[in-house]
Write a protein that holds these residues in place. Sequence first.
Motif, PDB file in Angstrom:
ATOM      1  N   ARG A 113      31.466  23.991  69.725  1.00 41.22           N
ATOM      2  CA  ARG A 113      31.483  23.065  68.582  1.00 41.22           C
ATOM      3  C   ARG A 113      30.937  21.724  69.060  1.00 41.22           C
ATOM      4  N   VAL A 114      30.058  21.122  68.278  1.00 44.15           N
ATOM      5  CA  VAL A 114      29.497  19.828  68.661  1.00 44.15           C
ATOM      6  C   VAL A 114      29.523  18.892  67.459  1.00 44.15           C
ATOM      7  N   SER A 115      29.605  17.597  67.767  1.00 46.52           N
ATOM      8  CA  SER A 115      29.532  16.571  66.739  1.00 46.52           C
ATOM      9  C   SER A 115      28.678  15.435  67.270  1.00 46.52           C
ATOM     10  N   LEU A 116      27.672  15.013  66.487  1.00 45.21           N
ATOM     11  CA  LEU A 116      26.748  13.973  66.923  1.00 45.21           C
ATOM     12  C   LEU A 116      26.428  13.030  65.767  1.00 45.21           C
ATOM     13  N   ALA A 117      26.091  11.786  66.119  1.00 51.53           N
ATOM     14  CA  ALA A 117      25.788  10.797  65.092  1.00 51.53           C
ATOM     15  C   ALA A 117      24.297  10.551  64.940  1.00 51.53           C
ATOM     16  N   ILE A 118      23.573  10.371  66.056  1.00 48.27           N
ATOM     17  CA  ILE A 118      22.161   9.987  65.932  1.00 48.27           C
ATOM     18  C   ILE A 118      21.231  10.917  66.711  1.00 48.27           C
ATOM     19  N   HIS A 119      21.722  12.047  67.126  1.00 49.36           N
ATOM     20  CA  HIS A 119      20.878  12.985  67.854  1.00 49.36           C
ATOM     21  C   HIS A 119      21.014  14.399  67.281  1.00 49.36           C
ATOM     22  N   GLN A 220      31.267   9.435  67.989  1.00 48.51           N
ATOM     23  CA  GLN A 220      31.070   9.760  69.399  1.00 48.51           C
ATOM     24  C   GLN A 220      30.532  11.186  69.544  1.00 48.51           C
ATOM     25  N   THR A 221      29.567  11.367  70.454  1.00 46.19           N
ATOM     26  CA  THR A 221      29.032  12.701  70.703  1.00 46.19           C
ATOM     27  C   THR A 221      30.075  13.539  71.430  1.00 46.19           C
ATOM     28  N   ILE A 222      30.382  14.706  70.855  1.00 40.54           N
ATOM     29  CA  ILE A 222      31.417  15.585  71.405  1.00 40.54           C
ATOM     30  C   ILE A 222      30.847  16.987  71.546  1.00 40.54           C
ATOM     31  N   ASN A 223      31.036  17.565  72.697  1.00 37.45           N
ATOM     32  CA  ASN A 223      30.657  18.953  72.936  1.00 37.45           C
ATOM     33  C   ASN A 223      31.926  19.686  73.349  1.00 37.45           C
ATOM     34  N   TYR A 224      32.477  20.502  72.447  1.00 33.60           N
ATOM     35  CA  TYR A 224      33.742  21.200  72.705  1.00 33.60           C
ATOM     36  C   TYR A 224      33.431  22.649  73.059  1.00 33.60           C
ATOM     37  N   GLY A 227      37.085  28.175  75.971  1.00 34.37           N
ATOM     38  CA  GLY A 227      37.194  29.110  77.069  1.00 34.37           C
ATOM     39  C   GLY A 227      37.824  30.422  76.622  1.00 34.37           C
ATOM     40  N   ALA A 228      38.040  31.309  77.578  1.00 35.20           N
ATOM     41  CA  ALA A 228      38.639  32.611  77.268  1.00 35.20           C
ATOM     42  C   ALA A 228      40.082  32.479  76.808  1.00 35.20           C
ATOM     43  N   ASP A 229      40.717  31.356  77.120  1.00 34.28           N
ATOM     44  CA  ASP A 229      42.076  31.043  76.680  1.00 34.28           C
ATOM     45  C   ASP A 229      42.069  29.573  76.262  1.00 34.28           C
ATOM     46  N   PRO A 230      42.833  29.198  75.216  1.00 31.27           N
ATOM     47  CA  PRO A 230      42.812  27.800  74.762  1.00 31.27           C
ATOM     48  C   PRO A 230      43.126  26.788  75.862  1.00 31.27           C
ATOM     49  N   HIS A 231      43.931  27.183  76.859  1.00 32.59           N
ATOM     50  CA  HIS A 231      44.229  26.272  77.963  1.00 32.59           C
ATOM     51  C   HIS A 231      42.981  25.961  78.794  1.00 32.59           C
ATOM     52  N   LEU A 232      41.957  26.812  78.677  1.00 23.86           N
ATOM     53  CA  LEU A 232      40.760  26.665  79.499  1.00 23.86           C
ATOM     54  C   LEU A 232      39.595  26.049  78.736  1.00 23.86           C
ATOM     55  N   ASP A 233      39.866  25.485  77.561  1.00 21.33           N
ATOM     56  CA  ASP A 233      38.833  24.763  76.825  1.00 21.33           C
ATOM     57  C   ASP A 233      38.407  23.524  77.617  1.00 21.33           C
ATOM     58  N   THR A 234      37.211  23.042  77.318  1.00 22.26           N
ATOM     59  CA  THR A 234      36.689  21.845  77.982  1.00 22.26           C
ATOM     60  C   THR A 234      35.944  20.989  76.962  1.00 22.26           C
ATOM     61  N   VAL A 235      36.125  19.688  77.056  1.00 21.70           N
ATOM     62  CA  VAL A 235      35.348  18.739  76.261  1.00 21.70           C
ATOM     63  C   VAL A 235      34.337  18.071  77.179  1.00 21.70           C
ATOM     64  N   GLN A 236      33.071  18.066  76.751  1.00 23.38           N
ATOM     65  CA  GLN A 236      32.032  17.363  77.508  1.00 23.38           C
ATOM     66  C   GLN A 236      31.542  16.205  76.649  1.00 23.38           C
ATOM     67  N   LEU A 237      31.552  15.019  77.238  1.00 23.40           N
ATOM     68  CA  LEU A 237      31.091  13.813  76.555  1.00 23.40           C
ATOM     69  C   LEU A 237      29.861  13.275  77.265  1.00 23.40           C
ATOM     70  N   ASP A 238      28.888  12.802  76.506  1.00 29.23           N
ATOM     71  CA  ASP A 238      27.717  12.148  77.094  1.00 29.23           C
ATOM     72  C   ASP A 238      28.041  10.680  77.359  1.00 29.23           C
ATOM     73  N   THR A 239      27.686  10.202  78.534  1.00 22.08           N
ATOM     74  CA  THR A 239      27.832   8.786  78.861  1.00 22.08           C
ATOM     75  C   THR A 239      26.498   8.282  79.406  1.00 22.08           C
TER      76      THR A 239
END
Length: 283
Positions: A113-119, A220-224, A227-239
């Motif tokens: 899942r991703v959310s972006l404003a200007i890209h 804010q740009t969000i890349n969610y 993972g194979a289990d909800p505990h193993l999810d990761t959020v990646q943010l651009d800086t």
Amino acid sequence: MPPTNTPTLRQRRLGAELRKLREHAGLTSTEAAQRLGLQQARVSMIEAGRYPVGADRVRAIALTYACPDESLVDALAAMTGRRVRGWWDQCRDHLPPDLVDLAELEHHATALRVSLAIHIPALLQTPDHTRAMLREAVPSFRPHEIEHRLSHRIKRQTVLHRGTPPPYAALLHEAALHIQYGGPDTARAQLGHLLDVSEEGHVTIRVIPYNCPRFPGNGQTINYVHGADPHLDTVQLDTHHGCEFLDAQAQLTKYRTILDRTEAVALKPDASRDLIANIMRSL
């Protein structure tokens, strides 16, 4: 296998999750080592992702720590063994490590899942659009650096076109559709590509229109990455300094909430397609 001084993000995450299980069990690393029959230094290296462990070892550790979550243990066990060496490993000599880790993370994702404003989302960009964006980087990339990054981004996109691709949901603000990177022709082709890919069953594109009274998360740009289990999810943010990876449960909850609220104010997929098509025709 010998320890490594350069563990990947996936190896570090496995170690970090084992550390969380130990701490949840109320054990120090010394106490855990005694119960596992290991040296304390070995436990520390495992938790740092520097010492490889097999599935049986992970299950033994989880049992020692009295972890009751079988789904999580199965997911952790699946992260062990010989590391998949994908195309991204060939990029380690000429790209920042976080970009290489991002490609591996997406490869193992069960959903994105991703959310972006200007890209436009990276996995939905055309080569011409990407190249035009990279030319605007500060400090400027040299021509061969642009091509390395372009090749990396195009190869990342293969995750959406493999035999069983993960579900992909993109939330983007209307502003991103109006910025004409590369000029009108490149922008028109980019919007046409969005329309084409949105027809694929596993891809959903929804637009937050200009007249929307709010934008949760302030754009804010969000890349969610699921993972194979909800505990193993990761959020990646651009800086401005590269990728930032977050995996604390409070952080995951925060960004899931932002994405859910953003989705609630976005146009439905069909209305989003109509808006994209109208903007494309206006170019």
